[in-house]
Design an enzyme around this catalytic site. Structure first.
Site: not given
Length: 589
Positions: A208, A294-296
């Protein structure tokens, strides 16, 4: 610098950052560099083949498409069940999970984390026994051409790797806006892969953008806010279980997209939402399947982000091993319920209410001050000073626009049948070709009472939003038209694509714009004569015209609108103007 301290601590304590020897088998450039760099696509090609060679009974490397620049799109089917093809997986009834990296090729954590998790799972070092109960489909890089647009400056708001790929494809498509319209050859190839394997869960790995704060990842799952009710319960459990696994490994995951309500203003807090079907997490619930985004966090360094993504993949392998059989039963039941959607209510859109709660969110001390450069406010964060923020969170998501599903289905006219059929086939949607002409079929038609065209091109399209409703009429239906039944497992996707007021339907993407453009006109001097003839012949019309003049100031001041008032009542008026060409029917062909 805090970044250097984190990197050194991670390198000292985590096996992920321990640099492997150059000769180590099945390792990546990233792993050998201590997760500072990432490899080019030729590494993916080599590793795909090497994994198959090392594990010929557990891994199949295969090409599922070609990019516009001619590069192979590769996937690895990984399992100990012997189901290395889609046909074998269906025959054996083995649950399938598809994990995809690099849809935005600058956000490339998923590729390196995936290869590492894959090797460790095959070695039974992580998720032991999980591959005995599922097939993992791993697509290391979805946007392959974008991946090869390599550079050091592609993600200025992201810490590592040293070089990375580009956000969009060689044709400048953002694949993460393309799930429904499927313009890009890459997306068409992905949908064909999905149609063949029918994965229970589709996992979309990202990084992100955004502000500087402490939480390191968001885990969003659907169905949770929308979709089949029973699947929403299972989706929420999946989300909670993965987040619990990540918390136990030191992460601080959030179940919502970590982006401020008001850009660059931490005090504005966060807003959860239901994605529209242009995104993976909005699309797959319409197929009655699970999706995870999934947003690291981009401001965490690359070793940290790869570790978190790796941990997420491992958790997912364990979740599918534990719950895959149960999920298969649930999606089969959801598909059966979809067959009965006709005549029922269907939410075309969702909204987040204004109900909010105050939460404690780990951030950093910051200031907002006037910028002499931009002339606006500038937010400056001090990463050496952690601070707990008290901010609002709006996370109540409810259905917004609801429509009643047709009893029979949709009729696509012969004039539009060829391209719509191709689009339906891309999504695996069932349809029939109507074999006989009907001179006067009882159908529902949609006439727009208001149209709003997009002011700028978006993803190569001029969008269109319409208002109006369905009404019963009798209209001819030609032989060769398409009948798209509502009674099919993908009924939600059918309505998503063909309802005119859907945010990501074919109409919304501008595919039917021609039908909402006025093509035939009456010259003003002719319209003046027509208007006078009508006024003289119809006292009620004179009264209606005068009332319109008295109550509608915009109408009163517009010569064009005043003449159009009469043109609409003339026999030359195009009755198909603003008429959506797709029909609805209660009949089952």
């Amino acid at each position: 610098m805090i970044r250097s301290a984190i990197l050194l601590a991670f390198a000292a304590t985590s096996t992920l950052a321990a640099a492997a020897p150059a000769s180590a088998p099945l390792t990546t450039v990233s792993e050998r560099s201590g997760f500072q760099s990432t490899g080019r696509y030729d590494e993916v090609i080599a590793l795909c083949a090497q994994f198959q060679k090392a594990y010929p009974k557990q891994v199949r490397c295969f090409e599922f498409g070609r990019t516009p620049e001619g590069r192979p799109m590769l996937a690895l089917a990984v399992t100990r069940t012997g189901a290395l093809t889609a046909e074998q997986a269906k025959k054996k009834g083995v649950p399938v999970m598809l994990i995809q990296g690099g849809i935005h090729a600058g956000e490339i954590d998923g590729k390196d984390a995936g290869f590492l998790a894959l090797r460790e799972a095959l070695e039974n070092k992580v998720a032991p026994g999980a591959l005995d109960k599922q097939v993992l489909l791993f697509v290391p890089v979805f946007n392959v051409d974008g991946h090869e647009r390599f550079g050091k400056n592609n993600r200025p708001n992201q810490r590592g790797p040293v070089e990375m790929g580009w956000r969009v494809t060689a044709q400048n498509y953002n694949l993460n806006r393309d799930y429904v319209k499927a313009d890009a050859p890459e997306m068409q190839a992905m949908l064909a892969l999905v149609n063949a394997w029918d994965p229970l869960a589709y996992v979309d790995l990202h990084v992100t953008d955004g502000a500087k704060f402490q939480p390191d990842v968001s885990i969003q799952v659907e169905p949770v806010h929308g979709g089949d009710e029973a699947l929403k319960v299972a989706g929420a459990a999946l989300q909670n279980n993965v987040m619990a696994d990540l918390k136990s490994q030191g992460s601080d995951p959030k179940p919502y997209y970590i982006s401020f309500d008001k850009e660059d203003d931490p005090a504005s807090g966060f807003v959860d939402s239901m994605s529209t079907p242009r995104f993976s997490t909005g699309y797959f619930p319409m197929r009655n399947r699970f999706a995870m985004l999934v947003e690291t966090h981009s401001w965490k360094d690359y070793p940290t982000r790869v570790r978190i993504t790796h941990n997420t993949i491992v958790s997912l392998l364990s979740q599918v091993a534990q719950h895959g059989q149960e999920w298969q039963k649930l999606v089969k039941e959801a598909d059966a319920r979809a067959l009965t959607l006709g005549g029922g209510e269907f939410p075309l859109s969702y909204r987040t209410t204004f109900n909010s709660k105050m939460i404690q969110f780990p951030g950093y001390v910051y200031t907002r001050e006037h910028s002499e450069v931009s002339g606006g406010l500038w937010t400056r964060y001090d990463e050496n000073k952690p601070q707990m923020w008290t901010v609002p969170l709006r996370d109540e998501v409810v259905p917004d626009l609801k429509v009643t599903a047709p009893l029979g289905g949709y009729i696509v006219p012969l004039s539009q049948a060829a391209w719509v059929a191709a689009k339906l086939k891309q999504h695996g949607i069932e349809f029939k070709v109507i074999k006989d002409d009907q001179m006067s079929a009882e159908v529902e038609t949609f006439r727009a009472t208001k149209t709003t065209f997009g002011k700028a091109s978006f993803e190569g399209h001029q969008s269109l939003a319409v208002e109006g409703d369905w009404a019963r009429e009798r209209r001819p239906v030609s032989k060769g038209a398409l009948f798209v039944p509502i009674a099919q497992p993908k009924a939600r996707l059918v309505m998503t694509m063909l309802e005119p007021r859907g945010a990501d339907g074919l109409l919304a993407w501008g595919e039917f714009n021609n039908f909402f453009e006025r093509k035939e006109y009456m010259e003003s001097y002719v319209a003046e004569e027509v208007a006078r003839d009508q006024l003289e012949a119809d006292p009620a019309l004179r009264e209606a015209f005068q009332k319109k003049l008295d109550t509608d100031a915009e109408f009163n001041k517009s010569p064009a609108k005043r003449l159009e008032f009469f043109a609409k009542r003339h026999g030359s008026w195009d009755e198909r103007y603003n008429l959506y060409p797709v029909l609805r029917t209660a009949q089952k062909y």
